[in-house]
Every structure is written in structure tokens, then in C-alpha cells.
Design an enzyme around this catalytic site. Structure first.
Site, PDB file in Angstrom:
ATOM      1  N   ASP A   1       0.865  -1.174   0.000  1.00  0.00           N
ATOM      2  CA  ASP A   1       0.000   0.000   0.000  1.00  0.00           C
ATOM      3  C   ASP A   1       0.906   1.230   0.000  1.00  0.00           C
ATOM      4  O   ASP A   1       1.670   1.458   0.938  1.00  0.00           O
ATOM      5  CB  ASP A   1      -0.871  -0.023   1.258  1.00  0.00           C
ATOM      6  CG  ASP A   1      -1.865   1.127   1.329  1.00  0.00           C
ATOM      7  OD1 ASP A   1      -1.660   2.142   0.638  1.00  0.00           O
ATOM      8  OD2 ASP A   1      -2.841   1.012   2.095  1.00  0.00           O
ATOM      9  N   HIS A   2       0.811   2.044  -1.064  1.00  0.00           N
ATOM     10  CA  HIS A   2       1.726   3.180  -1.219  1.00  0.00           C
ATOM     11  C   HIS A   2       1.490   4.275  -0.180  1.00  0.00           C
ATOM     12  O   HIS A   2       2.339   5.149   0.026  1.00  0.00           O
ATOM     13  CB  HIS A   2       1.585   3.781  -2.620  1.00  0.00           C
ATOM     14  CG  HIS A   2       2.882   4.260  -3.205  1.00  0.00           C
ATOM     15  ND1 HIS A   2       3.776   5.024  -2.493  1.00  0.00           N
ATOM     16  CD2 HIS A   2       3.448   4.081  -4.421  1.00  0.00           C
ATOM     17  CE1 HIS A   2       4.822   5.304  -3.254  1.00  0.00           C
ATOM     18  NE2 HIS A   2       4.651   4.727  -4.423  1.00  0.00           N
ATOM     19  N   ARG A   3       0.352   4.252   0.511  1.00  0.00           N
ATOM     20  CA  ARG A   3       0.109   5.232   1.570  1.00  0.00           C
ATOM     21  C   ARG A   3       0.979   4.955   2.790  1.00  0.00           C
ATOM     22  O   ARG A   3       1.221   5.849   3.604  1.00  0.00           O
ATOM     23  CB  ARG A   3      -1.372   5.208   1.978  1.00  0.00           C
ATOM     24  CG  ARG A   3      -2.335   5.583   0.858  1.00  0.00           C
ATOM     25  CD  ARG A   3      -3.770   5.321   1.251  1.00  0.00           C
ATOM     26  NE  ARG A   3      -3.979   3.914   1.610  1.00  0.00           N
ATOM     27  CZ  ARG A   3      -5.154   3.424   1.999  1.00  0.00           C
ATOM     28  NH1 ARG A   3      -6.217   4.226   2.077  1.00  0.00           N
ATOM     29  NH2 ARG A   3      -5.269   2.148   2.293  1.00  0.00           N
TER      30      ARG A   3
END
Length: 212
Positions: A182-184
Site C-alpha cells: 500500500d503506497h500510503r
């Protein structure tokens, strides 16, 4: 899975590891006590990824209610294939457990999963308060991260491949691994950190596991 591909920014990182040291370690440890639970490559990889997460605590995180939460405990979910789909029972606090404890617990969880006798505590809930690294095996096709369990590591089969060592082409046992993130929570550089710049999981711990 829909959430992982639609609103969640998602990326993958793929590495190929030399598994020679892992196979040698497994053989030597299993020779110590013939009556003990036999260790598999999977058990060693579960421990390796747990230690890698302890060394890189920023990766042991979950995105919840608009915030990134960091955790000190390391839980590894091992994908088990059933007739009606996959289930991911969790081995908790893998960083604190010995290889023997991991082997015993993994076998018990897999047996209970296949006999539909898993306890609720063994399966991450829909809004789990802790991150669980889910691990699965495929022909190295990337898996999508699945909130709230977050990262998934797809583990390929060990194959004999040519590799260059000390200027010579030799046949080595190799494995491809693909992490889905998850790039967050994790950016591309951080996603590559657990490999430690090495390709031997027996030395770097940049791998995870799969139930076979």
C-alpha cells in the site's frame, strides 16, 4: 481485493533470491533431532521475514482511519489453499518464536484450516488492530495487497537456474519473490529495504513463506 486495486495506491517489488543457504540450514537443523518437528523452507522464511520486519519497523505498519499506525509485534499470515478458496491463518509474534515453535504452530494451523476447525483468533478480522503480512505462492504473478492485512508476499517455487558466481556460470537454486504494498504506508524505496541489498535470504531475511 476490490479496495486494494481501486482506491488504494498499490505497487509491487520483485526480487530473485539464491536459496542455497536456506536449504543447507534446513538440512543441518533437521539432522540435529530426528524426533523433532521437521523444518521446511517455509518455516525458515517465516522467521526470516519476521526478523526483517523487526529490523525495518517502518514497514510493520497498517493504514487505518486515515492514519499510519506502527506496531512492535510481528504477525505472519500463511495462505492455505482449500477447495473453496484461500484462507490465511495467522502465526502471531513470529519474531519471538523459535523455528521449532513456528514449525509446530504452522502445521497445527494448516491442519485445522483444512479440517475447517480454525479458531477465530487465528484469522485476521475485517478491521484487524494489527498488521499481518500475508504470504502466498504463485508462479510469481503479483498479488494485490489486501486491507487491513496490508502487504502480501508472493513466493515462487525454488528452481534450478544459471547464475554468475565469482565470474563463473553455475547452476543455483533460485526463488522469485514479489511484495505487494500500500503506497500510503510504504514508498518504493522503503519496499525494497528488507532485501538489505543482498540476494541470499539465508543472510538477509528478505523473504516470507507459503503453506504447501
Amino acid at each position: 481485493m476490490v479496495q486494494s486495486k481501486a482506491p488504494i495506491p498499490h505497487f509491487t517489488v520483485t526480487v530473485e533470491a539464491d536459496m542455497g543457504a536456506v536449504q543447507d540450514l534446513r538440512t543441518s537443523l533437521n539432522a540435529i533431532d530426528p524426533n523433532a518437528e521437521k523444518l521446511s523452507v517455509n518455516h525458515i522464511l517465516i522467521k526470516a521475514v519476521a526478523l526483517a520486519l523487526k529490523r525495518n519497523p517502518a514497514i510493520n505498519a497498517a493504514y487505518h482511519d486515515g492514519k499510519v499506525r506502527l506496531f512492535s509485534r510481528v504477525h505472519i499470515g500463511v495462505a492455505v489453499a482449500l477447495e473453496d478458496g484461500l484462507i490465511v491463518p495467522v502465526i502471531r509474534e513470529c519474531d519471538r518464536k523459535s523455528l521449532g515453535e513456528i514449525a509446530h504452530e504452522a502445521k497445527a494451523l494448516i491442519d485445522r484450516a483444512r479440517n475447517k476447525k480454525l479458531r477465530r483468533r487465528s484469522i485476521p478480522a475485517g478491521r484487524s488492530p494489527f498488521p499481518t503480512w500475508a504470504c502466498t505462492t504463485w508462479s510469481n504473478s503479483p498479488r494485490s495487497s489486501t486491507p487491513p492485512t496490508e502487504p502480501i508476499l508472493a513466493v515462487g517455487a525454488i528452481e534450478e537456474k544459471p547464475a554468475v558466481m565469482n565470474g563463473q556460470i553455475v547452476v543455483r537454486h533460485r526463488m522469485r519473490l514479489t511484495g505487494s504494498f500500500d503506497h500510503r504506508i510504504i514508498d518504493g524505496a522503503m519496499g525494497a529495504v528488507p532485501s538489505g541489498g543482498q540476494e541470499d535470504p539465508g543472510k538477509s531475511g528478505a523473504v516470507a513463506a507459503v503453506a504447501r
